[in-house]
Every structure is written in C-alpha cells, then in structure tokens.
Design an enzyme around this catalytic site. Structure first.
Site, short mmCIF file in Angstrom:
data_model
loop_
_atom_site.label_atom_id
_atom_site.label_comp_id
_atom_site.label_asym_id
_atom_site.label_seq_id
_atom_site.Cartn_x
_atom_site.Cartn_y
_atom_site.Cartn_z
N TYR A 1 -15.66 4.53 -4.98
CA TYR A 1 -15.78 3.20 -5.05
C TYR A 1 -15.04 2.60 -6.20
O TYR A 1 -15.01 2.88 -7.27
CB TYR A 1 -17.42 3.17 -5.25
CG TYR A 1 -17.93 1.48 -5.73
CD1 TYR A 1 -18.44 1.38 -6.92
CD2 TYR A 1 -18.01 0.68 -4.71
CE1 TYR A 1 -18.73 -0.02 -7.11
CE2 TYR A 1 -18.32 -0.51 -5.00
CZ TYR A 1 -18.93 -0.93 -6.23
OH TYR A 1 -19.22 -2.34 -6.51
N ASP B 1 -8.42 4.87 -11.05
CA ASP B 1 -9.77 3.79 -11.52
C ASP B 1 -10.60 4.74 -12.46
O ASP B 1 -11.15 5.64 -12.17
CB ASP B 1 -10.24 3.54 -10.28
CG ASP B 1 -11.46 2.90 -10.60
OD1 ASP B 1 -12.18 2.31 -9.69
OD2 ASP B 1 -11.87 2.67 -11.77
N LYS C 1 -16.95 -0.43 -18.33
CA LYS C 1 -18.17 0.09 -18.84
C LYS C 1 -18.13 0.63 -20.41
O LYS C 1 -18.40 -0.43 -21.24
CB LYS C 1 -18.35 1.43 -18.12
CG LYS C 1 -18.59 1.17 -16.57
CD LYS C 1 -18.88 2.42 -15.62
CE LYS C 1 -18.56 2.37 -14.40
NZ LYS C 1 -20.22 1.58 -13.89
#
Ligand code: KE4
Length: 428
Positions: A143, A238, A266
């Site tokens: 994802y 990613d 994050k």
C-alpha cells in the site's frame, strides 16, 4: 456505566462517513466499536472512558519515541508561538532537508509534503516526467497511500492492464499500473522482458507493512535493482512506514539495496503531518520551479510539523536507540510465540527494528498468498481479548504492529501475560 466509545461512534457516523477519518480506524475487519482516545503518554493511551491501554499502533508508526515526549512537545509549543505557518521558506525546512539527505544518502535532494500519499503520488509523477514513460509497477499487498495510480490491482493476467481496486479510479488511469506478486522474481523478469523500456518506475515497500509484516527475499530485491538499472526504470522505495522504523537508514540500509528515489512519512513528522520524497539530483531537478513536473502544497514544510519531526529525528540518533528498540520488539514477539505454543495455538511472529507481525498460521508468511491463509477469525478473537485486557493492537490481521522507545520491560511482560490469557480463550 455508559460506554463513551459507543456513544461517540454513533454520533460521529452522523457527520463523518463511517464515523472515521481513515477506514482502518472503524474496526470493520475485527468488528466491535472503535476506541476514541483522549490522551497518550509514553507507551500508554487512555480512552474517553479513562480505560488505559498499552499502545502497539503508535499512530501507525509516527510515535516511535512514545506519546507526548516532553522534548517534542516543548519544541512544538515554542515554535507555535511564532505563528503556525507562513507559506514561505523557513530555515527549519533547510535543517530537515539536510538531515534527511544525510540520514538517507541515496537521496541527494528532497522535497517535503504533508502525507505519505502526497510523497508517493509526487514521486511517481516526477519519475514519469523524468523518463517520459507512463507505465508503473507495484506489488500486490503493498500500500502506498490513496493516489489513483496506486489504487490498482492486478489485471486478469499480471501483465495485462491494471484494474481499479477502488471505485472512482478511471480504468484509463489504472491501465498504466501493473501489479506483480511480491517476492516473485520470475514474474518480475517476465514483466521487464515484455515491457521494461516502457516502465517509468517500480514502487515497492522494501519491507512490507501493509499486508502485515512481510520481508523481501534479498535475491528478489537485488534482481529488481538490476532490472531497473538495465531498463533505466526508476526504483522507488516507499519507506513511509519503514523509514527510521526498522533502522536509522531504513530498509535500504538493512538490505544494502539503493533505490533511485525514496518516499518517507510518519516518523519524520513525529506525529504531525510531514511526508517527503527525494532521490538523485538529476531526477529531482525536474520539479517546478526548475523543471516541467508540477508539484506543490500549502502546508508543505510546515514549521510546527517540521520542528516536531526534527526533534524526533534528533532523538532517534542517540547511541543504541535501535539496538534497544529492536530488542524490546523481539522480546515481545518471542514471549507471545511461547505463550501461543503453550496453548497449542497455530501462531507465529516476527520483528524487524521497531516493527512486528503477528500471524495466526504455522510460520511467518513470505507472500501475499501465504498471509491470506492466516486464520482471521482467530486473530479477531485474539484482538478483542487483548483489547479487553488493555492491550491495543492494530484492528486488522493485515497490519503490522509498532513498538516505541517508551515501551518498558514491564509493558512487554504485561502484554505477554495478557496474550497467554487470550490464546487460552481461543481454545474455548
Ligand atoms: P499517508 O497518506 O496515510 O500519510 O501515507 C500513506 C502510506 C504510504 N506508504 C506506506 C508504506 C504506508 O504504510 C502508508 C500509510 N500506512 C497506513 C497503515 N497501514 C496508514 C493508516 C491509515 O491509512 O489510516
């Protein structure tokens, strides 16, 4: 006593679709009522009923220092006094850029955005602009946020056009995205043989955290690097989740494979909205105002968010930070594995740095198909038993878990003890 979570969830659903601002929070896959939190401190959370939990979500990764770290809160308070945003450059953004390119040496230049989605969406656009190619490759189960080009699943055959995995994504957009099986070197080679010189970029979670925790086969990762180089395809790691979570240098440091671009998020915001994408200077120079690839953001590099991120990045560079974090996380998974075995439950677990995976299957999975074989019903029952005992894991069998530097031996022992009771209940 009324359950404030239930009341709040009912009311929220009147004004917010599904009652949440991000789907995974709704507990749809585990059932039950989402918990509304009002306070966090260190490894602990308190909900609106004042029930206390040990937190293993860490806001899905950002809270690596634990909640309300005093030094992070202090810098946020201080900088906020001088206004929250200018929409103009600040020296803190320069400090952040310098720190990121130092800590992630594969990035020569970096641009800040406000989320991981923006980071991956922008990275793909600049890769397409740099190569003048349209096709992109991703992997099933990975994802990368909710940009249209990335909400795509494998077409009927992996090499045919991608199909939207969400309503609202035009087929014309999805068709440029090819989805391959993760860790499948043969499928990778076949794809590059068929269309290698048409592929702008491959985007991958080098360590996957979004189909629960899945580790790459090093041969697969090295083959990916070799094929991208051979076909002048841009390799995007990613590391929104793995960056500064699995090691100071991320998965690329652990596996010694260097991408052309990296996306981050994050941890680099310390709990406030910061994302970033970066890479080789020749690629990043394609970005406006220098080059033809447009990308922008009102709150990109926001001074308050950057201050929280900078302080977080400073503190995780302390000596032995990752050694301790990795040991705490390993003790957690080892203790739970032992508790499961004592109760005869088919369970396995693994950790890397401050990230872990729990699997209701004999052994840790290495592919999407293998993770799909996990016993979800058992996970859901386990999840709710732990929640009742004040242990908060991610509300999905397909999410990784996170440990912070604030988690103590006492927290881990309490969690293992609770897991023993939860595993026991699975035999009822
Ligand atoms: P955000 O747009 O949510 O900041 O980042 C998207 C993203 C990109 N890349 C990776 C590897 C990610 O894990 C994420 C977001 N992760 C999810 C956790 N599975 C965020 C939780 C949520 O969607 O609410």
């Amino acid at each position: 006593m009324t359950d404030k979570n239930k009341n709040l969830f009912e009311l929220s659903q009147k004004f917010i679709p599904g009652g949440v601002n991000s789907p995974v929070r709704a507990f749809s896959s585990v059932g039950g009522t989402p918990i509304f939190f009002k306070k966090g401190l260190g490894s602990r959370l308190w909900d609106e009923n004042n029930k206390e939990y040990i937190d293993y979500i860490n806001s899905w990764g950002p809270m690596i220092l634990g909640h309300a770290h005093p030094e992070v809160i202090e810098v946020v308070k201080e900088i906020a006094k001088n206004s929250l945003s200018f929409g103009a450059p600040t020296s803190k953004e320069l400090d952040m850029a310098e720190m990121l390119v130092r800590l992630v040496p594969s990035m020569e230049q970096v641009r800040l955005v406000s989320s991981g989605t923006e980071a991956t969406m922008s990275a793909i656009r600049v890769a397409r602009g740099f190569t003048s190619r349209d096709r992109i490759v991703k992997f099933e189960g990975c994802y990368h946020g909710h940009a249209d080009a990335l909400l795509v699943k494998a077409g009927s055959g992996a090499l045919t056009f991608g199909q939207p995995s969400s309503a609202g994504v035009p087929a014309d957009v999805a068709k440029h995205t090819h989805t391959l099986p993760f860790n499948d070197t043969e499928a990778l080679e076949k794809c590059f043989t068929e269309m290698g010189n048409e592929i702008a970029c491959v985007i991958i979670e080098p360590i996957v955290g979004n189909m629960n925790l899945i580790l790459p086969d090093i041969k697969f990762l090295k083959k990916l690097r070799q094929l991208c180089t051979q076909h002048s395809t841009i390799l995007i790691f990613d590391e929104v989740m793995t960056g500064f979570r699995v090691a100071l240098g991320g998965a690329q440091e652990l596996y010694g494979v260097t991408p052309d671009m990296t996306t981050l998020g994050k941890v680099i915001g310390g709990g406030l909205p910061v994302g970033a994408f970066g890479g080789k200077k020749e690629i990043m120079q394609k970005l406006a105002p220098l080059g033809p690839v447009y990308q922008a953001g009102t709150l990109s590099g926001n001074p308050v968010a950057v201050a929280a991120g900078l302080k977080t990045l400073e503190l995780i560079q302390k000596p032995n930070f990752y050694q301790q974090l990795s040991l705490t996380t390993k003790n957690l998974v080892d203790g739970m594995t032992e508790a499961a075995s004592k109760n005869g439950i088919k369970f396995s677990a693994r950790s890397v740095g401050g990230m872990f995976g729990l699997y209701f299957r004999e052994s840790p999975p290495n592919s999407f198909d293998e993770i799909m074989e996990s016993d979800r019903a058992k996970f859901n029952k386990f999840f709710h038993s732990m929640l009742k005992q004040g242990i908060y894991f991610g509300p999905s069998a397909f999410e990784a878990g996170f440990v912070s530097a604030a988690h103590t031996e006492k927290d881990i022992n309490e969690t293992i003890k609770a897991s023993h009771k939860a595993f026991e209940s699975l035999n009822d």
